[in-house]
Design an enzyme around this catalytic site. Structure first.
Site, PDB file in Angstrom:
ATOM      1  N   LYS A 161     -11.261   2.588  57.659  1.00 16.90           N
ATOM      2  CA  LYS A 161     -10.370   3.724  57.429  1.00 16.90           C
ATOM      3  C   LYS A 161      -9.445   3.833  58.626  1.00 16.90           C
ATOM      4  CE  LYS A 161     -10.089   7.138  54.312  1.00 16.90           C
ATOM      5  NZ  LYS A 161     -10.335   7.098  52.867  1.00 16.90           N
ATOM      6  N   GLY A 167     -10.968  21.255  37.397  1.00 22.42           N
ATOM      7  CA  GLY A 167      -9.771  20.634  37.964  1.00 22.42           C
ATOM      8  C   GLY A 167      -9.222  19.577  37.029  1.00 22.42           C
ATOM      9  N   VAL A 168      -8.047  19.860  36.463  1.00 23.77           N
ATOM     10  CA  VAL A 168      -7.443  18.879  35.552  1.00 23.77           C
ATOM     11  C   VAL A 168      -6.128  18.379  36.162  1.00 23.77           C
ATOM     12  CG1 VAL A 168      -8.546  19.253  33.333  1.00 23.77           C
ATOM     13  CG2 VAL A 168      -6.843  20.895  34.100  1.00 23.77           C
ATOM     14  N   GLY A 169      -6.252  17.852  37.385  1.00 22.14           N
ATOM     15  CA  GLY A 169      -5.125  17.246  38.083  1.00 22.14           C
ATOM     16  C   GLY A 169      -5.003  15.789  37.674  1.00 22.14           C
ATOM     17  N   VAL A 180      -6.832  13.069  38.115  1.00 20.74           N
ATOM     18  CA  VAL A 180      -8.000  12.416  37.511  1.00 20.74           C
ATOM     19  C   VAL A 180      -8.535  13.238  36.338  1.00 20.74           C
ATOM     20  CG1 VAL A 180     -10.322  11.519  37.902  1.00 20.74           C
ATOM     21  CG2 VAL A 180      -8.618  11.362  39.720  1.00 20.74           C
ATOM     22  N   TYR A 200      -7.223  15.279  34.300  1.00 17.73           N
ATOM     23  CA  TYR A 200      -6.398  15.199  33.094  1.00 17.73           C
ATOM     24  C   TYR A 200      -6.811  13.988  32.251  1.00 17.73           C
ATOM     25  CZ  TYR A 200      -2.370  14.127  30.146  1.00 17.73           C
ATOM     26  OH  TYR A 200      -1.583  13.812  29.076  1.00 17.73           O
TER      27      TYR A 200
END
Ligand code: NAD
Length: 370
Positions: free
Chosen positions: A80, A180-182, A184, A186
């Site tokens: 990272k 959460g339907v952002g 991913v 969605y």
């Protein structure tokens, strides 16, 4: 901070401090483990309050990538990078090109990618300086938005959980609560809707909720009510630490499988949902579809191959459950054990490792034109 003592505890191989005053670059690259292959992990840009905070983050995140790649069956290690700076005000071409040169100096031991605070445009600048960068623009042979693949992988994890809990993996016959339907969430809703499933959703952004209600017939519930929904599967796709002391007593779900990172507030919460008989797909195994997708860029991006690879998440999660049964441990711990066993086994290879196979960048064009 006693740095070497800290690295001994975490098992890191290498930590590189990158400084270029002219470019305004203060960055840290951490390579956790390269037993399985070059360390791949995103480049985060964040206004860390202290350097110690940045170091702690990069050490924690790079170690997490070793585990994620190992469980995903990828021939990649964990790494990272973090840039200390405000992504809203401090981005520039020279900053990312400078970081790209540092990445290049590692000769392929670390491969960078997008993460929190960075995007495809930043990767294009990094890519001007090094081949060891994925997540570049599609016109340059990149893999594009990883979210549909992450979502497809989450659905494979859900199938593995259904098989364990109900003895069959037919998605349509069950009910789901997606938090959460952002990007991913969605696509998770879309894929479950295609199978005829009953879906409850919540999101702090009402437009996101309206979209899935209209497109997929989802039922909206309040953000604080999502934990009380009487559905079979809970799919956290927004925040971390949502499985915690406050929420656990409320859960009626039989399965937890979603995209969000660090879903368990702590290990005790992982143990507690296991004790309550809730099947948990470890987050980093369930959400590996994005990593799998981007990793294919290294050998020439192929969407069909990415889809096939993402399907293996079903088997990976199944293997975690087998280890959990074998050792009588919760699934979160079994995932760590699976990663550690694979890394340890490959580390035993006796023939010296003389460097990585040169990466092939079929179809990747480095140019200023599009
Ligand atoms: P996103 O920001 O596009 O979507 C998150 C959604 O959650 C947003 O619509 C936001 O409004 C909503 N949200 C925020 N707080 C909420 C709350 N308290 N209650 C309900 N909804 C809330 O992010 P994403 O890319 O869809 O990622 C979702 C999660 O999955 C994140 O934890 C991310 O780290 C993880 N993840 C994403 C990917 C990927 O490919 N995008 C890969 C691996 C892991």
């Amino acid at each position: 901070m006693n740095l070497f003592q800290s690295l001994e505890t975490t098992g890191h191989e290498e930590v590189v401090f990158c400084h270029n005053a002219e470019a305004g670059l203060k960055a840290i690259i951490a390579i956790h483990n390269t037993a399985l292959g070059p360390a791949l992990g995103g480049l985060r840009m964040w206004p860390y309050e202290t350097e110690a905070e940045a170091l702690e983050d990069v050490l924690r995140l790079s170690r997490g990538m070793s585990y994620k790649a190992a469980v995903a069956g990828l021939n990649l290690g964990g790494g990272k990078a973090v840039i200390i700076g405000d992504p809203k005000t401090q981005k520039s071409e020279v900053l990312f090109r400078s970081l790209g040169r540092f990445v290049n100096s590692l000769n392929g031991r670390y491969i960078t990618a997008e993460d929190v605070g960075t995007d495809v445009n930043d990767m294009e600048w990094v890519f001007q300086e090094t081949d060891h960068c994925v997540g570049v623009h599609q016109v340059h042979g990149g893999s594009g938005d990883p979210s549909p693949f992450t979502a497809y992988g989450v659905v494979q994890a859900i199938r593995a959980c259904l098989r364990k809990r109900f003895g069959q993996e037919e998605l349509g016959g069950h009910s789901y609560a997606i938090q959460g339907v952002g990007h991913v969430g969605y696509h998770v809703a879309r894929l479950l809707h295609d199978e005829g499933a009953k879906i409850f959703v919540c999101d702090v952004d009402p437009e996101r909720v309206d979209q899935v209600v209209t497109e997929f017939g989802c039922e909206a519930v309040g953000n604080s009510e999502i934990y009380d929904v009487d559905a079979d599967v809970f799919s956290p796709s927004a925040l971390g630490a949502v499985i915690n002391e406050e929420t656990i007593p409320r859960l009626k779900f039989k399965i937890v499988a979603g995209a969000a990172n660090n879903q368990l507030a702590d290990e005790a919460c992982g143990n507690e949902i296991d004790r309550r008989g809730i099947i948990y797909a470890p987050d980093y195994a369930a959400n590996a579809g994005g990593l799998m997708n981007v990793s294919i860029e290294l050998e020439g991006y192929d969407r069909e191959r990415a889809i096939r690879m993402t399907r293996t998440i079903y088997y990976n999660v199944g293997s975690i459950f087998k280890i959990a049964e074998r050792d009588g441990i919760p699934s979160w711990k079994a995932a760590d054990r699976m990663a550690e066993e694979r890394i340890a086994a490959v580390s035993k290879l006796k023939v010296p490792f003389l460097g990585h196979t040169p990466l092939r960048f079929h179809g990747r064009l480095r140019s200023n034109g599009h």
